[in-house]
Design a protein around this motif. Structure first.
Motif, short mmCIF file in Angstrom:
data_model
loop_
_atom_site.label_atom_id
_atom_site.label_comp_id
_atom_site.label_asym_id
_atom_site.label_seq_id
_atom_site.Cartn_x
_atom_site.Cartn_y
_atom_site.Cartn_z
N ALA A 164 -94.57 -20.54 -69.79
CA ALA A 164 -94.73 -21.10 -68.34
C ALA A 164 -93.91 -20.19 -67.34
O ALA A 164 -92.95 -19.51 -67.91
N GLU A 165 -94.32 -20.39 -66.20
CA GLU A 165 -93.48 -19.56 -65.03
C GLU A 165 -91.94 -19.92 -65.15
O GLU A 165 -91.02 -19.11 -65.15
N ALA A 166 -91.59 -21.29 -65.28
CA ALA A 166 -90.28 -21.54 -65.27
C ALA A 166 -89.66 -21.30 -66.69
O ALA A 166 -88.35 -21.07 -66.61
N GLU A 167 -90.46 -21.06 -67.66
CA GLU A 167 -89.80 -20.53 -68.90
C GLU A 167 -89.04 -19.10 -68.63
O GLU A 167 -88.17 -18.73 -69.18
N VAL A 168 -90.13 -18.40 -68.28
CA VAL A 168 -89.98 -16.96 -67.99
C VAL A 168 -88.62 -16.91 -66.96
O VAL A 168 -87.68 -16.22 -67.30
N ALA A 169 -88.57 -17.86 -65.98
CA ALA A 169 -87.29 -17.54 -65.14
C ALA A 169 -85.87 -17.87 -65.87
O ALA A 169 -84.93 -17.66 -65.60
N TRP A 170 -86.14 -18.85 -66.75
CA TRP A 170 -85.04 -19.36 -67.51
C TRP A 170 -84.69 -18.15 -68.43
O TRP A 170 -83.51 -17.95 -68.61
N GLN A 171 -85.56 -17.51 -68.99
CA GLN A 171 -85.52 -16.17 -69.98
C GLN A 171 -84.70 -15.09 -69.17
O GLN A 171 -83.78 -14.61 -69.91
#
Ligand code: ZN
Ligand code: ZN
Length: 358
Positions: A164-171
């Motif tokens: 997910a987009e938000a997951e990549v932001a967290w990564q």
């Protein structure tokens, strides 16, 4: 690490004839001139004599550690107490930062000034100094950009369908920390597929699908300085229209960086990039770039309405043209560059060609 005393000397050299001293109330400017990073503070810089900083007791210890060379006054109403101090030390005409003083705080300063001191509205004196980076600032920006490049490599190596987009932001946030950053320069923009056509998209739980563009606009913060980079990659396989749009943006971005030389006028740089985007048959959605340093967006702005003067040597700006096809997808390529005598030198160095990942 940072030459605060030298900065204050250059500020005094830039004083207009109309003031005997400057009251600096904008916190980021206080930090630039002193190193003090608390949330309440002001600085009095007299043309002659010793500067005085004011902050309240919460920061009593911090201020002596961060600005040991300055006299400090303990007060909550930091502006008013420094106006009174200015009056006691013979200041008659006191500059105030017109762009950052509200009507309410102006009334308070005027009350403290009484009849003895005339408050003089001054322009962005400190911002003008900040627009030209010293060596210590370029070193901090360089490190922030190196961390950003490293985080980009880490995160793109593991991009897979379904994330997910938000997951990549967290990564990205995790990778920036792991590579030595003190935090993010701003809320990361992670946009998949059609969302990449939204210039400032906020990451959602939308999963990544095959053949979709992935636009990553983010940066690390290091020693108070901000990096800003955008790369657009594609989860394999790439389509012809994606290659075409990416190639157009790549060429415009390279030409725009080449045009960022000492003496170039920011407004004209923006106009040149806008004309190049329009020549491809696409619409212009935002300006070419902005200054970057202690703030993520600062002078000089590379926009159509910019009043910034010609680019100075050692200015740091972003160059970030984009082409967006609403409902379909968009490409932006952005670098943080410093203006050397020989032209723009990119501090962000991740490869710019269209990478197919996954
Ligand atoms: Zn950006
Ligand atoms: Zn930017």
């Amino acid at each position: 690490m940072f030459p605060h005393h030298e900065r204050r000397t250059r500020l005094i050299e830039a004083f207009p004839d109309t003031i005997d001293a400057l009251l600096v109330t904008r916190l980021i400017n206080v930090a630039y001139l002193t190193g003090f990073t608390g949330s309440n503070g002001a600085l009095l810089v007299p043309r002659v004599g010793t500067p005085v900083i004011a902050t309240d007791s919460r920061y009593a210890i911090q201020v002596t550690e961060q600005a040991p060379d300055l006299e400090c006054i303990d007060a909550r109403a930091v502006g008013s107490v420094l106006v009174e101090r200015a009056g006691q030390s013979g200041v008659r005409r006191l500059g105030v930062e017109a762009k950052h003083v509200t009507l309410a705080s102006y009334d308070a300063l005027q009350g403290a000034a009484g009849d003895g001191i005339t408050l003089v509205a001054t322009g962005p004196l400190v911002e003008a100094l900040r627009a030209v980076k010293d060596d210590s600032e370029i070193a901090a920006l360089t490190t922030a950009c190196e961390i950003t490049d490293a985080a980009f490599a880490t995160v793109t190596a593991s991009l897979r369908a379904g994330v997910a987009e938000a997951e990549v932001a967290w990564q990205l946030a995790t990778a920036v920390r792991e590579h030595g950053g003190s935090g993010m320069a701003f809320d990361s923009i992670v946009a998949f597929g059609p969302n990449s056509a939204i210039p400032h998209h906020e990451p959602t739980d939308r999963p990544l699908g095959a053949g979709e563009l992935v636009k990553l606009d983010f940066g690390a913060r290091y020693a108070g300085y901000h990096a800003d980079m955008t790369r657009t990659v594609v989860l394999t396989p790439a389509a012809d229209w994606q290659r075409d749009v990416h190639a157009e943006v790549l060429a415009i971005q390279a030409a725009s960086r080449a045009a960022c030389v000492v003496g170039a006028v920011p407004r004209d740089l923006d106009a040149g990039a806008a004309a190049a985007i329009e020549a491809t048959g696409h619409r212009v959605f935002h300006g070419l770039g902005h200054g970057v340093g202690l703030e993520i967006h600062e002078d000089p702005f590379l926009t159509s309405g910019s009043v910034a003067g010609p680019l100075a040597e050692s200015a740091a700006v972003t160059v970030e043209p984009g082409i967006y096809l609403p409902g379909q997808g968009g490409v932006r390529i952005e670098d943080t560059v410093v203006i050397d005598a020989g032209g723009a030198r990119s501090l962000t160095q991740s490869a710019r060609d269209l990478r197919e990942v996954g």
